[in-house]
Write an enzyme that holds these catalytic residues in place. Structure first.
Site, mmCIF file in Angstrom:
data_model
loop_
_atom_site.group_PDB
_atom_site.id
_atom_site.type_symbol
_atom_site.label_atom_id
_atom_site.label_comp_id
_atom_site.label_asym_id
_atom_site.label_seq_id
_atom_site.Cartn_x
_atom_site.Cartn_y
_atom_site.Cartn_z
ATOM 1 N N ALA A 254 0.835 -1.200 0.000
ATOM 2 C CA ALA A 254 0.000 0.000 0.000
ATOM 3 C C ALA A 254 0.870 1.249 0.000
ATOM 4 O O ALA A 254 0.587 2.224 -0.709
ATOM 5 C CB ALA A 254 -0.939 -0.004 1.202
ATOM 6 N N ASP A 255 1.935 1.242 0.781
ATOM 7 C CA ASP A 255 2.881 2.360 0.798
ATOM 8 C C ASP A 255 3.569 2.517 -0.554
ATOM 9 O O ASP A 255 3.698 3.625 -1.079
ATOM 10 C CB ASP A 255 3.944 2.134 1.875
ATOM 11 C CG ASP A 255 3.544 2.702 3.223
ATOM 12 O OD1 ASP A 255 2.801 3.686 3.253
ATOM 13 O OD2 ASP A 255 3.987 2.160 4.248
ATOM 14 N N VAL A 256 4.047 1.409 -1.102
ATOM 15 C CA VAL A 256 4.805 1.473 -2.357
ATOM 16 C C VAL A 256 3.924 1.973 -3.496
ATOM 17 O O VAL A 256 4.326 2.841 -4.285
ATOM 18 C CB VAL A 256 5.410 0.097 -2.692
ATOM 19 C CG1 VAL A 256 5.999 0.098 -4.094
ATOM 20 C CG2 VAL A 256 6.484 -0.270 -1.673
#
Length: 395
Positions: free
Chosen positions: A179-181
Protein backbone atom coordinates in the site's frame (compact mmCIF):
# COMPACT_ATOMS: atom_id res chain seq x y z
CA UNK A 1 25.15 5.54 -20.72
CA UNK A 2 26.53 6.51 -17.29
CA UNK A 3 27.32 9.98 -18.66
CA UNK A 4 23.72 10.63 -19.82
CA UNK A 5 21.64 13.10 -17.90
CA UNK A 6 18.48 11.88 -16.24
CA UNK A 7 15.08 12.86 -17.62
CA UNK A 8 14.50 15.11 -14.58
CA UNK A 9 17.97 16.65 -14.52
CA UNK A 10 17.82 20.14 -12.97
CA UNK A 11 14.66 19.44 -10.97
CA UNK A 12 14.94 20.09 -7.21
CA UNK A 13 12.79 18.09 -4.80
CA UNK A 14 12.45 19.01 -1.12
CA UNK A 15 11.56 15.79 0.66
CA UNK A 16 9.91 16.22 4.06
CA UNK A 17 8.58 12.65 4.07
CA UNK A 18 9.70 9.57 5.95
CA UNK A 19 9.11 5.82 6.23
CA UNK A 20 8.00 4.39 2.83
CA UNK A 21 5.31 6.01 0.66
CA UNK A 22 6.89 9.46 0.34
CA UNK A 23 10.47 8.15 0.17
CA UNK A 24 9.44 5.70 -2.57
CA UNK A 25 8.13 8.63 -4.65
CA UNK A 26 11.22 10.77 -4.11
CA UNK A 27 13.58 7.87 -4.80
CA UNK A 28 11.88 7.42 -8.16
CA UNK A 29 12.32 11.13 -8.91
CA UNK A 30 15.97 10.86 -7.88
CA UNK A 31 16.42 7.82 -10.12
CA UNK A 32 15.29 10.00 -13.03
CA UNK A 33 17.92 12.63 -12.26
CA UNK A 34 16.19 15.06 -9.88
CA UNK A 35 18.17 16.50 -6.99
CA UNK A 36 16.39 15.23 -3.87
CA UNK A 37 17.11 16.93 -0.53
CA UNK A 38 15.82 14.71 2.26
CA UNK A 39 15.07 16.58 5.48
CA UNK A 40 15.50 14.50 8.64
CA UNK A 41 14.69 15.28 12.25
CA UNK A 42 17.80 15.59 14.48
CA UNK A 43 15.70 14.92 17.58
CA UNK A 44 14.86 11.38 16.41
CA UNK A 45 18.06 10.49 14.60
CA UNK A 46 16.41 10.84 11.22
CA UNK A 47 13.90 8.79 9.28
CA UNK A 48 12.14 6.21 11.49
CA UNK A 49 13.21 3.39 9.19
CA UNK A 50 16.89 3.94 10.03
CA UNK A 51 16.14 1.98 13.20
CA UNK A 52 13.99 -0.69 11.56
CA UNK A 53 16.46 -3.58 11.72
CA UNK A 54 17.66 -6.17 12.17
CA UNK A 55 19.61 -5.93 8.91
CA UNK A 56 22.12 -3.09 8.49
CA UNK A 57 25.06 -2.15 6.30
CA UNK A 58 28.22 -2.20 8.40
CA UNK A 59 30.73 0.57 8.82
CA UNK A 60 34.26 -0.11 7.50
CA UNK A 61 35.29 -1.05 11.07
CA UNK A 62 32.51 -3.64 11.30
CA UNK A 63 30.20 -1.66 13.58
CA UNK A 64 26.56 -1.15 12.68
CA UNK A 65 25.78 1.91 10.57
CA UNK A 66 22.49 3.81 10.44
CA UNK A 67 21.75 2.33 7.01
CA UNK A 68 19.12 -0.29 7.74
CA UNK A 69 18.02 -2.47 4.83
CA UNK A 70 14.54 -0.96 5.16
CA UNK A 71 15.89 2.59 4.89
CA UNK A 72 18.10 1.71 1.93
CA UNK A 73 15.12 0.25 0.06
CA UNK A 74 13.66 3.72 -0.57
CA UNK A 75 16.38 6.34 -0.12
CA UNK A 76 19.05 6.17 -2.81
CA UNK A 77 19.86 9.20 -4.96
CA UNK A 78 19.19 11.65 -2.13
CA UNK A 79 21.08 14.12 0.03
CA UNK A 80 20.31 14.09 3.75
CA UNK A 81 20.17 17.24 5.87
CA UNK A 82 19.32 17.50 9.57
CA UNK A 83 16.75 20.23 10.21
CA UNK A 84 14.47 20.69 13.22
CA UNK A 85 11.17 21.93 11.81
CA UNK A 86 9.94 22.88 15.29
CA UNK A 87 12.45 25.74 15.56
CA UNK A 88 12.24 29.14 13.83
CA UNK A 89 15.71 28.52 12.37
CA UNK A 90 14.65 25.20 10.94
CA UNK A 91 11.47 26.63 9.47
CA UNK A 92 13.46 29.43 7.86
CA UNK A 93 15.82 26.90 6.31
CA UNK A 94 12.89 24.97 4.84
CA UNK A 95 11.39 28.15 3.38
CA UNK A 96 14.69 29.02 1.74
CA UNK A 97 14.98 25.52 0.30
CA UNK A 98 11.37 25.65 -0.92
CA UNK A 99 12.18 28.87 -2.76
CA UNK A 100 14.72 26.93 -4.81
CA UNK A 101 12.64 23.77 -5.17
CA UNK A 102 10.26 22.62 -7.89
CA UNK A 103 8.57 20.03 -5.69
CA UNK A 104 7.83 19.66 -1.98
CA UNK A 105 6.54 16.33 -0.67
CA UNK A 106 5.46 15.65 2.91
CA UNK A 107 3.56 13.00 4.85
CA UNK A 108 2.64 14.71 8.10
CA UNK A 109 -0.84 14.43 9.54
CA UNK A 110 -3.28 16.78 7.77
CA UNK A 111 -2.72 20.25 9.19
CA UNK A 112 0.45 19.18 10.98
CA UNK A 113 2.72 21.65 9.19
CA UNK A 114 0.36 24.62 9.40
CA UNK A 115 1.65 25.67 12.83
CA UNK A 116 5.12 26.01 11.30
CA UNK A 117 3.92 27.94 8.27
CA UNK A 118 5.07 25.09 6.03
CA UNK A 119 1.64 23.89 4.88
CA UNK A 120 0.63 23.84 1.23
CA UNK A 121 -1.51 26.97 1.38
CA UNK A 122 1.27 29.08 2.86
CA UNK A 123 3.98 27.65 0.63
CA UNK A 124 1.95 27.96 -2.59
CA UNK A 125 1.04 31.54 -1.75
CA UNK A 126 4.74 32.30 -1.47
CA UNK A 127 5.75 30.19 -4.49
CA UNK A 128 2.85 29.88 -6.97
CA UNK A 129 4.82 27.60 -9.29
CA UNK A 130 5.52 25.01 -6.60
CA UNK A 131 4.19 21.45 -6.83
CA UNK A 132 3.33 20.46 -3.26
CA UNK A 133 2.38 16.84 -2.58
CA UNK A 134 0.79 15.78 0.72
CA UNK A 135 0.55 12.08 1.59
CA UNK A 136 -1.53 10.94 4.55
CA UNK A 137 -3.41 7.87 5.70
CA UNK A 138 -6.92 9.00 4.74
CA UNK A 139 -6.40 12.29 2.90
CA UNK A 140 -6.92 15.93 3.76
CA UNK A 141 -10.73 15.58 3.92
CA UNK A 142 -13.29 13.10 5.21
CA UNK A 143 -14.25 11.81 8.66
CA UNK A 144 -11.01 9.82 9.07
CA UNK A 145 -8.60 12.59 8.02
CA UNK A 146 -7.07 12.84 11.51
CA UNK A 147 -6.49 9.09 11.87
CA UNK A 148 -2.88 7.87 11.63
CA UNK A 149 -2.05 5.96 8.48
CA UNK A 150 0.26 2.98 8.19
CA UNK A 151 0.47 0.40 5.44
CA UNK A 152 -1.22 -2.25 7.59
CA UNK A 153 -4.15 0.06 8.38
CA UNK A 154 -4.52 0.96 4.69
CA UNK A 155 -4.57 -2.71 3.67
CA UNK A 156 -7.19 -3.43 6.31
CA UNK A 157 -9.43 -0.45 5.59
CA UNK A 158 -9.04 -0.59 1.82
CA UNK A 159 -10.26 -4.16 1.37
CA UNK A 160 -7.20 -6.00 0.06
CA UNK A 161 -6.79 -8.09 3.23
CA UNK A 162 -10.28 -9.50 2.76
CA UNK A 163 -9.09 -10.91 -0.58
CA UNK A 164 -5.68 -12.18 0.51
CA UNK A 165 -4.90 -15.50 2.20
CA UNK A 166 -6.34 -18.98 2.38
CA UNK A 167 -10.11 -19.13 1.79
CA UNK A 168 -10.62 -20.79 5.17
CA UNK A 169 -7.97 -18.75 7.00
CA UNK A 170 -7.69 -15.31 8.51
CA UNK A 171 -7.58 -12.14 6.40
CA UNK A 172 -3.95 -11.62 5.39
CA UNK A 173 -1.86 -8.59 4.50
CA UNK A 174 0.47 -8.70 1.52
CA UNK A 175 3.97 -9.74 2.58
CA UNK A 176 5.53 -6.31 1.89
CA UNK A 177 4.30 -2.73 2.35
CA UNK A 178 2.52 -2.69 -0.99
CA UNK A 179 0.00 0.00 0.00
CA UNK A 180 2.88 2.36 0.80
CA UNK A 181 4.81 1.47 -2.36
CA UNK A 182 1.82 1.89 -4.67
CA UNK A 183 0.94 5.17 -2.97
CA UNK A 184 4.49 6.34 -3.65
CA UNK A 185 4.12 5.40 -7.30
CA UNK A 186 0.84 7.32 -7.57
CA UNK A 187 2.58 10.27 -5.91
CA UNK A 188 5.36 10.18 -8.48
CA UNK A 189 2.85 10.04 -11.34
CA UNK A 190 0.84 12.92 -9.86
CA UNK A 191 3.96 15.03 -9.38
CA UNK A 192 5.05 14.46 -12.98
CA UNK A 193 1.57 15.40 -14.24
CA UNK A 194 1.58 18.56 -12.10
CA UNK A 195 5.05 19.49 -13.38
CA UNK A 196 3.81 19.09 -16.95
CA UNK A 197 1.01 21.55 -16.14
CA UNK A 198 3.44 23.90 -14.35
CA UNK A 199 5.82 23.90 -17.30
CA UNK A 200 2.95 24.74 -19.67
CA UNK A 201 1.24 27.40 -17.54
CA UNK A 202 3.63 28.44 -14.75
CA UNK A 203 1.00 27.34 -12.25
CA UNK A 204 1.84 24.99 -9.39
CA UNK A 205 -0.71 23.03 -7.40
CA UNK A 206 -1.40 20.90 -4.34
CA UNK A 207 -1.63 17.10 -4.60
CA UNK A 208 -3.73 15.44 -1.89
CA UNK A 209 -2.99 11.70 -1.81
CA UNK A 210 -4.16 9.10 0.71
CA UNK A 211 -2.79 5.63 1.39
CA UNK A 212 -6.33 4.28 1.61
CA UNK A 213 -7.45 5.97 -1.63
CA UNK A 214 -4.47 4.54 -3.45
CA UNK A 215 -5.07 1.07 -2.02
CA UNK A 216 -8.71 1.04 -3.05
CA UNK A 217 -7.70 2.21 -6.54
CA UNK A 218 -5.60 -0.92 -7.03
CA UNK A 219 -8.39 -3.29 -6.08
CA UNK A 220 -8.68 -3.30 -9.91
CA UNK A 221 -10.76 -6.23 -11.21
CA UNK A 222 -12.03 -7.37 -7.81
CA UNK A 223 -13.21 -3.86 -6.95
CA UNK A 224 -14.89 -3.55 -10.31
CA UNK A 225 -16.32 -7.08 -9.97
CA UNK A 226 -18.14 -5.86 -6.86
CA UNK A 227 -19.25 -2.58 -8.45
CA UNK A 228 -20.64 -4.48 -11.45
CA UNK A 229 -22.34 -7.37 -9.65
CA UNK A 230 -22.99 -6.11 -6.13
CA UNK A 231 -21.55 -9.39 -4.85
CA UNK A 232 -18.85 -9.32 -2.19
CA UNK A 233 -15.58 -10.84 -3.51
CA UNK A 234 -14.15 -13.69 -1.44
CA UNK A 235 -10.66 -14.98 -0.70
CA UNK A 236 -9.55 -17.62 -3.18
CA UNK A 237 -5.98 -18.17 -2.06
CA UNK A 238 -3.89 -18.43 -5.23
CA UNK A 239 -6.91 -18.88 -7.50
CA UNK A 240 -8.27 -16.18 -9.81
CA UNK A 241 -11.87 -14.92 -9.71
CA UNK A 242 -12.12 -14.47 -13.49
CA UNK A 243 -9.79 -17.11 -15.01
CA UNK A 244 -9.74 -20.92 -14.53
CA UNK A 245 -7.37 -22.74 -14.12
CA UNK A 246 -5.11 -19.96 -12.80
CA UNK A 247 -3.49 -20.90 -9.48
CA UNK A 248 -0.82 -22.95 -7.71
CA UNK A 249 -0.84 -26.73 -8.09
CA UNK A 250 1.12 -29.37 -6.21
CA UNK A 251 3.26 -31.85 -8.14
CA UNK A 252 4.96 -34.99 -6.87
CA UNK A 253 7.93 -32.96 -5.61
CA UNK A 254 6.77 -29.37 -5.13
CA UNK A 255 4.45 -26.58 -6.17
CA UNK A 256 4.23 -24.62 -9.41
CA UNK A 257 2.02 -21.95 -10.97
CA UNK A 258 -0.35 -22.56 -13.86
CA UNK A 259 -1.97 -19.62 -15.67
CA UNK A 260 -4.29 -20.75 -18.45
CA UNK A 261 -5.40 -17.44 -19.89
CA UNK A 262 -7.69 -18.48 -22.77
CA UNK A 263 -9.56 -21.41 -24.29
CA UNK A 264 -6.81 -22.27 -26.77
CA UNK A 265 -4.29 -22.59 -23.96
CA UNK A 266 -6.70 -24.81 -22.04
CA UNK A 267 -7.05 -27.15 -25.01
CA UNK A 268 -3.25 -27.37 -25.39
CA UNK A 269 -2.85 -27.94 -21.66
CA UNK A 270 -5.32 -30.80 -21.70
CA UNK A 271 -3.62 -32.35 -24.72
CA UNK A 272 -0.21 -32.14 -23.01
CA UNK A 273 -1.44 -34.04 -19.95
CA UNK A 274 -3.81 -36.57 -21.49
CA UNK A 275 -6.92 -34.69 -20.42
CA UNK A 276 -8.48 -34.26 -23.86
CA UNK A 277 -11.88 -35.29 -22.52
CA UNK A 278 -11.95 -32.17 -20.34
CA UNK A 279 -11.24 -29.87 -23.28
CA UNK A 280 -14.05 -31.50 -25.25
CA UNK A 281 -16.57 -31.28 -22.40
CA UNK A 282 -19.00 -28.35 -22.73
CA UNK A 283 -18.73 -27.89 -18.97
CA UNK A 284 -15.09 -26.76 -19.40
CA UNK A 285 -14.73 -25.75 -23.05
CA UNK A 286 -14.92 -21.98 -22.35
CA UNK A 287 -13.48 -19.89 -19.57
CA UNK A 288 -16.94 -18.86 -18.38
CA UNK A 289 -17.94 -22.52 -18.16
CA UNK A 290 -14.74 -23.33 -16.28
CA UNK A 291 -15.47 -20.57 -13.78
CA UNK A 292 -18.97 -21.93 -13.18
CA UNK A 293 -17.63 -25.49 -12.74
CA UNK A 294 -14.27 -24.82 -11.10
CA UNK A 295 -15.08 -26.92 -8.00
CA UNK A 296 -15.37 -30.03 -10.19
CA UNK A 297 -12.65 -29.20 -12.71
CA UNK A 298 -9.78 -28.22 -10.40
CA UNK A 299 -9.65 -31.50 -8.43
CA UNK A 300 -9.39 -33.44 -11.72
CA UNK A 301 -6.46 -31.33 -12.87
CA UNK A 302 -4.83 -31.47 -9.45
CA UNK A 303 -5.03 -35.28 -9.33
CA UNK A 304 -3.19 -35.58 -12.65
CA UNK A 305 -0.46 -33.06 -11.83
CA UNK A 306 0.18 -34.51 -8.37
CA UNK A 307 1.55 -37.71 -9.94
CA UNK A 308 4.24 -35.98 -12.02
CA UNK A 309 7.57 -34.38 -11.05
CA UNK A 310 7.63 -30.57 -11.19
CA UNK A 311 10.34 -30.40 -13.85
CA UNK A 312 8.28 -32.66 -16.13
CA UNK A 313 5.14 -30.58 -15.61
CA UNK A 314 6.96 -27.33 -16.40
CA UNK A 315 8.56 -28.88 -19.50
CA UNK A 316 5.24 -30.09 -20.86
CA UNK A 317 3.62 -26.71 -20.26
CA UNK A 318 6.49 -24.91 -21.94
CA UNK A 319 6.37 -27.23 -24.96
CA UNK A 320 2.62 -26.65 -25.25
CA UNK A 321 3.00 -22.86 -24.96
CA UNK A 322 0.96 -22.85 -21.75
CA UNK A 323 2.00 -20.21 -19.16
CA UNK A 324 3.51 -21.91 -16.11
CA UNK A 325 6.35 -21.17 -13.76
CA UNK A 326 8.10 -21.85 -10.47
CA UNK A 327 7.38 -20.33 -7.06
CA UNK A 328 10.76 -18.86 -6.18
CA UNK A 329 12.07 -17.80 -2.82
CA UNK A 330 13.43 -14.25 -2.63
CA UNK A 331 16.95 -15.66 -2.95
CA UNK A 332 16.02 -17.75 -5.97
CA UNK A 333 14.31 -14.77 -7.63
CA UNK A 334 17.12 -12.26 -7.08
CA UNK A 335 19.90 -14.67 -8.08
CA UNK A 336 18.14 -16.14 -11.12
CA UNK A 337 19.67 -15.92 -14.58
CA UNK A 338 16.81 -13.62 -15.59
CA UNK A 339 17.49 -11.24 -12.68
CA UNK A 340 21.19 -11.18 -13.54
CA UNK A 341 20.47 -10.47 -17.20
CA UNK A 342 18.07 -7.66 -16.31
CA UNK A 343 20.39 -6.17 -13.64
CA UNK A 344 17.68 -6.47 -11.02
CA UNK A 345 20.27 -5.98 -8.27
CA UNK A 346 22.64 -3.02 -8.44
CA UNK A 347 25.79 -2.43 -6.43
CA UNK A 348 26.19 1.25 -5.51
CA UNK A 349 29.51 2.53 -4.07
CA UNK A 350 29.19 3.53 -0.40
CA UNK A 351 31.43 4.24 2.57
CA UNK A 352 30.56 0.94 4.26
CA UNK A 353 32.28 -2.39 4.76
CA UNK A 354 32.88 -3.91 1.35
CA UNK A 355 32.76 -0.53 -0.38
CA UNK A 356 29.22 -0.82 -1.75
CA UNK A 357 25.59 -1.59 -0.90
CA UNK A 358 23.34 -3.90 -2.89
CA UNK A 359 19.98 -2.41 -3.87
CA UNK A 360 16.94 -3.45 -5.85
CA UNK A 361 17.11 -1.74 -9.23
CA UNK A 362 14.50 0.54 -10.74
CA UNK A 363 12.68 -1.67 -13.28
CA UNK A 364 12.43 1.03 -15.96
CA UNK A 365 14.79 0.71 -18.92
CA UNK A 366 14.89 4.13 -20.60
CA UNK A 367 16.84 4.17 -23.86
CA UNK A 368 17.76 7.88 -23.91
CA UNK A 369 17.70 8.91 -20.25
CA UNK A 370 18.64 5.80 -18.26
CA UNK A 371 17.95 5.50 -14.56
CA UNK A 372 20.72 6.92 -12.37
CA UNK A 373 22.45 5.20 -9.48
CA UNK A 374 24.64 8.14 -8.50
CA UNK A 375 24.15 8.27 -4.74
CA UNK A 376 23.96 5.46 -2.20
CA UNK A 377 21.36 5.93 0.55
CA UNK A 378 22.76 8.74 2.70
CA UNK A 379 23.98 8.65 6.28
CA UNK A 380 21.89 10.82 8.57
CA UNK A 381 22.60 14.50 7.94
CA UNK A 382 25.69 13.84 5.84
CA UNK A 383 24.90 16.64 3.37
CA UNK A 384 23.78 19.32 5.85
CA UNK A 385 26.90 21.46 5.45
CA UNK A 386 26.90 21.29 1.66
CA UNK A 387 23.22 22.18 1.33
CA UNK A 388 23.32 24.98 3.91
CA UNK A 389 26.41 26.49 2.26
CA UNK A 390 24.41 26.53 -0.95
CA UNK A 391 21.91 28.71 0.90
CA UNK A 392 24.64 30.85 2.41
CA UNK A 393 23.85 29.60 5.90
CA UNK A 394 26.36 29.53 8.77
CA UNK A 395 26.99 26.38 10.79
Amino acid sequence: MAESKGALDGLVVLDLSRILAGPTATQLLGDFGARVIKVENPKTGGDDTRSWGPNYALNPDGTRSDLSAYFMAANRNKQSIAVDLSTPEGQDTIRKLAARADVVIENYKPGGLKKYGLDHETMLAAHPGLVYCSISGYGQTGPNRSQPGYDLMAQGFGGIMSLTGDPDGAPMKVGVGIADVMCGMYACIGILAALRHRDATGEGQHIDLALVDAQMAWLINEGTNFLTSGKEPVRRGNAHPNIVPYEAFETADGWFLLAVGNDGQFARFCDAFGLQSLAEDDAYRTNLARIENREVLIPQIAATLAKLPKAEVLRRCQDALVPAGPINTVKEALTSDQAVARETVREVPAAVKGGHVKLLANPLKLSRTPVRYDLAPPRFGQDSDAVLKMLGEDD
